[in-house]
Write a protein that holds these residues in place. Structure first.
Motif, mmCIF file in Angstrom:
data_model
loop_
_atom_site.group_PDB
_atom_site.id
_atom_site.type_symbol
_atom_site.label_atom_id
_atom_site.label_comp_id
_atom_site.label_asym_id
_atom_site.label_seq_id
_atom_site.Cartn_x
_atom_site.Cartn_y
_atom_site.Cartn_z
ATOM 1 N N GLY A 1 2.981 15.420 4.565
ATOM 2 C CA GLY A 1 1.701 15.189 4.574
ATOM 3 C C GLY A 1 0.977 16.315 5.209
ATOM 4 N N LYS A 2 1.607 17.579 5.542
ATOM 5 C CA LYS A 2 1.095 18.815 6.306
ATOM 6 C C LYS A 2 0.502 18.585 7.474
ATOM 7 N N GLY A 3 1.145 17.521 8.185
ATOM 8 C CA GLY A 3 0.922 16.977 9.624
ATOM 9 C C GLY A 3 -0.569 16.265 9.728
ATOM 10 N N THR A 4 -0.953 15.928 8.543
ATOM 11 C CA THR A 4 -2.169 14.833 8.596
ATOM 12 C C THR A 4 -1.865 13.731 7.527
ATOM 13 N N SER A 5 -3.156 12.860 7.625
ATOM 14 C CA SER A 5 -2.929 11.830 6.791
ATOM 15 C C SER A 5 -3.420 12.269 5.161
ATOM 16 N N ILE A 6 -2.928 11.505 4.309
ATOM 17 C CA ILE A 6 -3.449 11.575 2.841
ATOM 18 C C ILE A 6 -4.224 10.334 2.658
ATOM 19 N N SER A 7 -5.064 10.811 1.909
ATOM 20 C CA SER A 7 -5.979 9.587 1.471
ATOM 21 C C SER A 7 -6.251 9.988 -0.063
ATOM 22 N N GLY A 8 -7.447 8.997 -0.606
ATOM 23 C CA GLY A 8 -7.852 9.204 -1.930
ATOM 24 C C GLY A 8 -6.731 8.459 -2.749
ATOM 25 N N LEU A 9 -6.130 7.466 -2.368
ATOM 26 C CA LEU A 9 -5.060 6.660 -3.182
ATOM 27 C C LEU A 9 -5.650 5.657 -3.827
ATOM 28 N N PRO A 10 -5.215 5.374 -5.221
ATOM 29 C CA PRO A 10 -5.771 4.528 -6.172
ATOM 30 C C PRO A 10 -6.369 3.108 -5.576
ATOM 31 N N ALA A 11 -7.344 2.498 -6.113
ATOM 32 C CA ALA A 11 -7.923 1.208 -5.848
ATOM 33 C C ALA A 11 -6.772 0.284 -5.803
ATOM 34 N N THR A 12 -6.108 0.283 -6.897
ATOM 35 C CA THR A 12 -4.957 -0.699 -7.269
ATOM 36 C C THR A 12 -4.262 -0.658 -5.993
ATOM 37 N N TYR A 13 -3.577 0.457 -5.470
ATOM 38 C CA TYR A 13 -2.669 0.403 -4.097
ATOM 39 C C TYR A 13 -3.215 -0.036 -3.076
ATOM 40 N N ALA A 14 -4.670 -0.053 -3.043
ATOM 41 C CA ALA A 14 -5.291 -0.339 -1.599
ATOM 42 C C ALA A 14 -5.607 -2.018 -1.915
ATOM 43 N N SER A 15 -5.572 -2.606 -2.943
ATOM 44 C CA SER A 15 -5.596 -3.947 -3.366
ATOM 45 C C SER A 15 -4.673 -4.739 -2.727
ATOM 46 N N ILE A 16 -3.297 -4.260 -2.875
ATOM 47 C CA ILE A 16 -1.950 -4.804 -2.563
ATOM 48 C C ILE A 16 -2.063 -5.238 -1.089
ATOM 49 N N GLY A 17 -2.600 -4.286 -0.227
ATOM 50 C CA GLY A 17 -2.761 -4.354 1.199
ATOM 51 C C GLY A 17 -3.954 -5.063 1.508
ATOM 52 N N ASN A 18 -4.815 -5.433 0.785
ATOM 53 C CA ASN A 18 -5.997 -6.259 1.325
ATOM 54 C C ASN A 18 -6.531 -7.356 0.518
ATOM 55 N N ASN A 19 -6.153 -7.593 -0.760
ATOM 56 C CA ASN A 19 -6.391 -8.841 -1.630
ATOM 57 C C ASN A 19 -5.477 -10.055 -1.232
ATOM 58 N N LEU A 20 -6.454 -11.130 -1.714
ATOM 59 C CA LEU A 20 -5.854 -12.342 -1.390
ATOM 60 C C LEU A 20 -5.265 -12.941 -2.848
ATOM 61 N N ILE A 21 -4.293 -13.904 -2.706
ATOM 62 C CA ILE A 21 -3.809 -14.643 -3.785
ATOM 63 C C ILE A 21 -3.679 -16.248 -3.174
ATOM 64 N N PHE A 22 -4.542 -17.206 -3.813
ATOM 65 C CA PHE A 22 -4.811 -18.360 -3.237
ATOM 66 C C PHE A 22 -5.341 -18.357 -1.811
ATOM 67 N N ARG A 23 -6.235 -17.472 -1.479
ATOM 68 C CA ARG A 23 -6.504 -17.267 -0.316
ATOM 69 C C ARG A 23 -5.768 -16.556 0.805
ATOM 70 N N VAL A 24 -4.533 -16.292 0.707
ATOM 71 C CA VAL A 24 -3.518 -15.901 1.394
ATOM 72 C C VAL A 24 -3.311 -14.390 1.049
#
Length: 317
Positions: free
Chosen positions: A135-158
């Motif tokens: 990461g060259k000592g820092t955060s990396i961003s600009g990741l695909p929306a599909t990836y972010a959805s795994i950590g933030n989306n819901l299935i049956f409200r869970v």
């Protein structure tokens, strides 16, 4: 006698959880569905790490490299995605990286006989350094929306994180309760000499436990980075001690041979609900650490006291 001790631990653990929920009920908005789901999302990372730590603690080991593994494996996945590799393959690569690190830990501990706390601490520092390099000592961003959805989306409200945590909980439970390897894990925690006399290779059991720990730690790190839609090279630092704390609160003995998957998950939820309650009360984060640390010491202290009391009463004179 041991079953009786485990049942008493179950009662104490559930009592702590119930008391915490009762206290939380006085906080406006604490018992809303959205807040509870938010807590399970936040607690899922700790719970997954705690499940991994449970296996290692049962065999009288410990993994002090969880934070580094979480960061490096997530960094591997993130770096691959930024370079055009698909989300699924990137996640698989990150998870397999954690598995390999776990196998290396197991070999260092079982074949080379390096103490677990030293071997895992060193590999943790190495993986942390690798995460900083990638990461060259820092955060990396600009990741695909599909990836972010795994950590933030819901299935049956869970939250998806919660579903994944439950799946890993089920896998851990099956391993410990219904497989020969699970029986060997408990037996190794009880006495290494005993399983040797039965023709079981202790090294194979240790390598298995540490490999699962590495795999689960990698999954936890990937889910955490997906939730934040970024990867930070030190993102796992706060979780490795939380994993140990959740396991100990859940009644896993550092003396080996005792522990259940569901109790470690409840231990993680206790930490999650406690932090959430303190946040809702607008308690300063510095004081939150004091409160949570004190709560962990009290719960673990009660557990150790009752264990010693049971052992004394079981002595035959």
């Amino acid at each position: 006698m041991k079953k009786h001790m485990i049942k008493k631990k179950n009662i104490y653990l559930l009592a702590v959880f119930v008391v915490l929920c009762i206290c939380g009920s006085f906080i406006p908005g604490f018992f809303t569905f959205n807040n509870i789901m938010n807590v399970t999302r936040q607690s899922s990372t700790i719970a997954i790490c705690a499940l991994a730590m449970t296996l290692v603690l049962i065999i009288r080991g410990i993994d002090l490299g969880t934070g580094g593994v979480m960061a490096f494996c997530a960094m591997v996945s993130g770096f691959m995605m930024l370079n055009g590799v698909g989300v699924f393959l990137s996640i698989v690569a990150g998870a397999l990286t954690g598995l390999v690190i776990g196998i290396i830990n197991g070999i260092l501990v079982s074949r080379i006989n390096i103490p677990a706390f030293i071997a895992t601490y060193v590999t943790g520092q190495i993986t942390l350094g690798l995460a900083l390099v990638v990461g060259k000592g820092t955060s990396i961003s600009g990741l695909p929306a599909t990836y972010a959805s795994i950590g933030n989306n819901l299935i049956f409200r869970v939250p998806i994180n919660t579903w994944i945590m439950l799946a890993l909980f089920a896998i851990t439970t099956v391993i410990l309760r219904y497989t020969r390897m699970g029986k060997h894990i408990y037996a190794l925690g009880g006495s290494e000499n005993t399983i040797k006399t039965e023709g079981i290779d202790p090294a194979r059991v240790k390598i298995f436990a540490f490999s699962i720990c590495g795999l689960f730690s990698a999954i936890a790190g990937i889910l955490l980075s997906a939730q934040m839609a970024t990867v930070h090279p030190t993102q796992g630092a706060a979780y490795q001690l939380d994993a140990v704390a959740a396991s100990l609160i859940g009644g896993v003995s550092m003396l080996g041979g005792e522990g259940q998957a569901w109790m470690s998950v409840v231990g993680a939820l206790i930490i999650g609900f406690l932090r959430n309650a303190l946040d809702m009360l607008a308690i300063d984060p510095f004081y939150q650490n004091l409160v949570i640390g004190a709560a962990i010491i009290i719960v673990v202290g009660i557990s150790v006291y009752n264990r010693n009391k049971e052992l004394k009463s079981a002595k035959v004179f």
